[in-house]
Design an enzyme around this catalytic site. Structure first.
Site, PDB file in Angstrom:
ATOM      1  N   ASP A  10      -9.025  -9.204  -2.834  1.00 52.16           N
ATOM      2  CA  ASP A  10      -7.963  -8.393  -2.269  1.00 52.16           C
ATOM      3  C   ASP A  10      -7.197  -7.775  -3.439  1.00 52.16           C
ATOM      4  OD1 ASP A  10      -5.727  -7.255  -1.165  1.00 52.16           O
ATOM      5  OD2 ASP A  10      -5.026  -9.060  -0.133  1.00 52.16           O
ATOM      6  N   TRP A  28      -0.029 -13.836   0.624  1.00 53.56           N
ATOM      7  CA  TRP A  28      -1.068 -13.048   1.293  1.00 53.56           C
ATOM      8  C   TRP A  28      -2.417 -13.729   1.173  1.00 53.56           C
ATOM      9  CZ3 TRP A  28       1.418 -10.273   4.438  1.00 53.56           C
ATOM     10  CH2 TRP A  28       2.654  -9.739   4.081  1.00 53.56           C
ATOM     11  N   LYS A  49       0.302   0.892  -1.922  1.00 53.74           N
ATOM     12  CA  LYS A  49       0.939   0.465  -3.164  1.00 53.74           C
ATOM     13  C   LYS A  49       0.515   1.375  -4.312  1.00 53.74           C
ATOM     14  CE  LYS A  49       1.140  -4.048  -1.129  1.00 53.74           C
ATOM     15  NZ  LYS A  49       2.568  -4.315  -0.977  1.00 53.74           N
TER      16      LYS A  49
END
Lengths: 363, 363
Positions: free
Chosen positions: A175, A102, A199
């Site tokens: 992030d 990511w 999440k």
């Protein structure tokens, strides 16, 4: 079938209490006679809900007044675009630490919108560690990193310390999609920290962005309106219709987190939960944990068995024991156990038991 | 309090059957032991759900193979940017019909991304009618219009017919956010038709875009990844984590719609529902409906009383009768009754009764 232990990497398990409350409020929210997914986002009830959600965000993460909290429909990938579109000023260079898939996608996406620089990478060892040495470009506008790498199961133990060639601290962007709320952090170290909800704090479909207010001056008015941070900052994230049900469920998760004793208490539990599983892996020779020990994640535990066949066997046998969603990321394979805040300790004990039992049965 | 009659313009009332089924599936979806908001978007169960949702979209709207169906996280406002960003080719001009506030915002937003032309407007009479005369620019790349104007309560009875100076049909783009699924339409007349979910087919947080596949060739690879239609088309709307719970609820709404007899049957009911309310307004001199009769919407019925004070009185007295969310749009005032597909006929009868009774009591 009753509820199982769900180790999904996201969308992930939510507290049972949140789901039970949602069932009630789906039909009749706060005695309005209207369900929470049907109520106007301009109603007093919903505006109060937005305020409460922001207020819980602020108190749980101890967010200072210098920072705004924005709720942006969409996931982390949209932030990969919004950050460089809003924040790369002409003549400056966006720096990225690439510690996983990511992080790499964030870096690749930023190339569309300005000059970028790869400040560090751990791709040489298949992202099994957190890079320690950071090499900044000249005139850096920010340094972006991914605090927890969901696919590879690595995590920064603390923020990277970065000083540019003139001795100034470079604005830090993080992030935190897979670990926001998992431990206390010092928000004032960040110029921007963001996370998709699915999440650690809600269902999928929205992201939270905590941004230093002074950064809001930078964005150009020519940006697509929903990709400009100011659209959210100026309208309390209510410029257009937000995902009302999702925000409601986030608020319920935050109330649950507060009732558990907040982020400090949940961090203790997260440390314990992870050690239950890692210790089981370490005492059985069959398993090959992916992350270097010093880079291990408290959120996602990744490992392989000696063959793909055994990986599959592990996953299917675990499912029979009600230990579900243990398959690794598509392109990476192996096993991944995601044990976010809402994953109960019991799930980790059951998984550790299974980790101990599996070699005797099948290998 | 039990459920009330909810006339909210969006997020709007959902069928009770959908909410009851959602309650069950929030805890345990399809006997997985995992709730629908917690299940992986890469699970077989969720992939099947996506397929079913698209399949119901296609069958209910009779969508030909020439068109793709995309599910895009975000609302209609994001489409105001995506359409010109993806579809204005160099040297061409985007044409807009401005028949209301949202149509105007779509037009204003498009100016950021290319040349635009105002092809028609009804702003001269405060958007109380649907413009009939359309004046196209040279080299038009598309004509954008808003089929139903939620704020003003006007609606196109049929698609605008447009032929450019060379006798070619101009690609038609429609914002159907507040009336998709309210009646059968000929999808092949549209190059692109889009709608946010929260009025007629689900909770807030996602939009559906039905796009002619050949148009997908036009988008530039330099677009922000989540603002490129190809990202969705190439990945069956599963490039990143979609709002899974929202999609689930959309699927349930579509199943409900199918069980009602589909779009043709719901159209009959919508005609009847609207006439119940309009007739009550027309037989009482007190009320001033906003829309010209020939432009009246089947979805949003708007009217004023002779004073702001009476408007407020109407809204508060109606609420006491469990007729809720009747306030007009913030900047427009008055009364707005939104009677989308899921609004029961009974709600319209009750509202009509109240419309008849109110003048005797309070005016």
């Amino acid at each position: 079938m009753s509820r199982v232990f769900n180790f999904s990497a996201g969308p992930a398990v939510l507290p049972k209490e949140v789901l039970e409350q949602t069932k009630l409020d789906l039909i009749n929210y706060r005695e309005t006679g209207i369900g929470i997914s049907e109520i106007s986002h301009r109603s007093q009830e919903f505006e109060e809900l937005m305020q409460q959600t922001e207020s819980l965000f602020r108190s749980l993460l101890d967010i200072p007044d210098s920072h705004a909290v924005l709720f942006i429909t969409g996931g982390g990938t949209q932030q990969f675009s919004m950050i460089p579109m809003n924040l790369i000023a002409p003549g400056t260079i966006a720096n990225y630490i690439v510690s996983g898939e990511w992080a790499k996608r964030a870096f690749e996406e930023a190339k569309k919108f300005g000059q970028v620089h790869l400040a560090a990478s751990s791709e040489d060892k298949n992202f099994s560690y957190i890079p320690k040495t950071i090499s900044l470009s000249k005139t850096p506008c920010y340094l972006h990193y991914t605090s927890n790498n969901t696919i590879y199961g690595t995590q920064f133990a603390s923020e990277p310390e970065v000083i540019d060639e003139n001795g100034n601290a470079v604005p830090l962007i993080c992030d935190a999609s897979s670990d926001l709320f998992h431990k206390p952090i010092a928000i004032n170290k960040y110029s921007l920290i963001y996370a998709a909800a699915q999440k650690n704090f809600g269902p999928a479909g929205i992201s939270a962005v905590i941004i230093k207010k002074e950064l809001l001056r930078v964005s150009s008015e020519t940006l697509p309106i929903m990709l400009n941070y100011n659209t959210y900052a100026k309208n309390k994230s209510l410029y257009n219709t937000p995902p009302t049900l999702t925000i409601y469920m986030i608020c319920e998760v935050l109330k649950w987190l507060e009732a558990q004793g907040g982020v400090k208490e949940i961090h203790k539990r997260n440390i314990k939960k992870a050690s239950i599983v890692y210790e089981a892996l370490d005492r059985n020779n069959l398993y090959m944990p992916h992350a270097e020990k010093s880079s291990r994640s408290l959120m996602n535990i990744t490992f392989h068995l000696p063959s793909e066949e055994l990986d599959k066997k592990f996953i299917s046998e675990a499912a029979k024991q009600n230990l579900k969603s243990l398959a690794g990321y598509r392109a990476f394979g192996g096993i991944r156990a995601s044990i976010y805040n809402a994953c109960p300790e019991e799930a980790c004990y059951k998984l550790a038991e299974f980790i101990d039992a599996f070699p005797k049965m099948h290998a």
